[in-house]
Design an enzyme around this catalytic site. Structure first.
Site, PDB file in Angstrom:
ATOM      1  N   CYS A   1       0.839  -1.195   0.000  1.00  0.00           N
ATOM      2  CA  CYS A   1       0.000   0.000   0.000  1.00  0.00           C
ATOM      3  C   CYS A   1       0.879   1.253   0.000  1.00  0.00           C
ATOM      4  O   CYS A   1       1.702   1.438  -0.881  1.00  0.00           O
ATOM      5  CB  CYS A   1      -0.959  -0.051   1.186  1.00  0.00           C
ATOM      6  SG  CYS A   1      -2.324   1.127   1.130  1.00  0.00           S
ATOM      7  N   ALA A   2       0.723   2.105   1.000  1.00  0.00           N
ATOM      8  CA  ALA A   2       1.504   3.343   1.053  1.00  0.00           C
ATOM      9  C   ALA A   2       2.866   3.153   1.707  1.00  0.00           C
ATOM     10  O   ALA A   2       3.679   4.081   1.699  1.00  0.00           O
ATOM     11  CB  ALA A   2       0.714   4.426   1.786  1.00  0.00           C
TER      12      ALA A   2
END
Length: 187
Positions: free
Chosen positions: A104-105
Site C-alpha cells: 500500500c503506502a
C-alpha cells in the site's frame, strides 16, 4: 523455520495486516506481530477502528533476527511507521540476507521517504509513490525485486496475493499453492 516480523502502527490498514499474519501462519511460518507504540502497549487500533493485539512491543524484539520484515500500509499507520526511529534504524541496518515486504503506502511513505529503495522496482498504492522515480515503478499488483530482497504490493485488494508471494519467497511456490488451495484461491 522461517520467522517473520509484522510491524503494527496505530492506524494501519487492517486487511493488509491481518491477511499477511493469517496467511503466513497458515503456511506454518513463525510470525511475531510487533507494535511500535511508544508506550510499549500491545493494542493497536487500525484505520477502520478494528482493535488488533500484538505479540510483542518494539522494545522486546531484535529486528535483525528475522528472515523477513513486513510493513502494512494504511493511514495514518504508514506515517507512524515512517516516524519511528527504531524501525527506520532497523531498516537502514537491514542484514543483506533479510527480506522486506511493504504494501500500500508503505513503499512510498516509509521506504522512499528514508531513501531505502535503492534502484528496486516497486509497486504501491496509487498516489503514494510521488517520491519514487517513474523508471522504478510497476503497475503490477505484486512486485518481487529479488536483487533488493523487497516484495511490494498495491493495497487492500492485493493483500492476499501479496501474502502468498511472501510465502512463496520463504517456502516456495508449492507451499504457496498448498496454502492457497483450501482458501479457494487459484495461485
Amino acid at each position: 523455520m522461517s520467522k517473520v516480523m509484522v510491524a503494527l502502527a496505530q492506524g494501519c490498514e487492517e486487511i493488509e495486516a491481518v491477511t499477511v499474519i493469517d496467511v503466513l501462519r497458515r503456511a506454518e511460518i513463525e510470525v511475531d506481530v510487533v507494535s511500535i507504540n511508544a508506550d510499549d502497549s500491545l493494542s493497536v487500533t487500525a484505520s477502520r477502528g478494528v482493535k488488533l493485539e500484538a505479540d510483542y512491543p518494539w522494545s522486546k524484539v531484535e529486528p535483525a533476527s528475522y528472515q523477513m520484515l513486513v510493513l502494512p500500509g494504511g493511514l495514518p499507520g504508514v506515517e507512524n511507521l515512517r516516524d519511528h526511529p527504531g524501525l527506520i534504524a532497523a531498516l537502514q541496518a537491514r542484514p543483506s540476507e533479510q527480506w522486506l515486504g511493504a504494501i500500500c503506502a508503505a513503499p512510498g511513505f516509509v521506504l522512499a521517504s528514508h531513501d531505502l529503495l535503492g534502484s528496486a522496482t516497486i509497486t504501491g498504492y496509487p498516489g503514494s509513490l510521488g517520491a519514487v522515480p517513474s523508471e522504478q515503478l510497476s503497475t503490477q499488483a505484486v512486485v518481487n525485486d529479488g536483487s533488493a530482497k523487497l516484495i511490494t504490493s498495491q493495497g487492500p485488494g492485493t493483500a492476499m496475493e501479496f501474502a502468498l508471494a511472501l510465502v512463496e519467497q520463504l517456502l516456495g511456490k508449492d507451499k504457496a499453492r498448498q496454502v492457497a488451495e483450501p482458501m479457494l484461491i487459484n495461485y
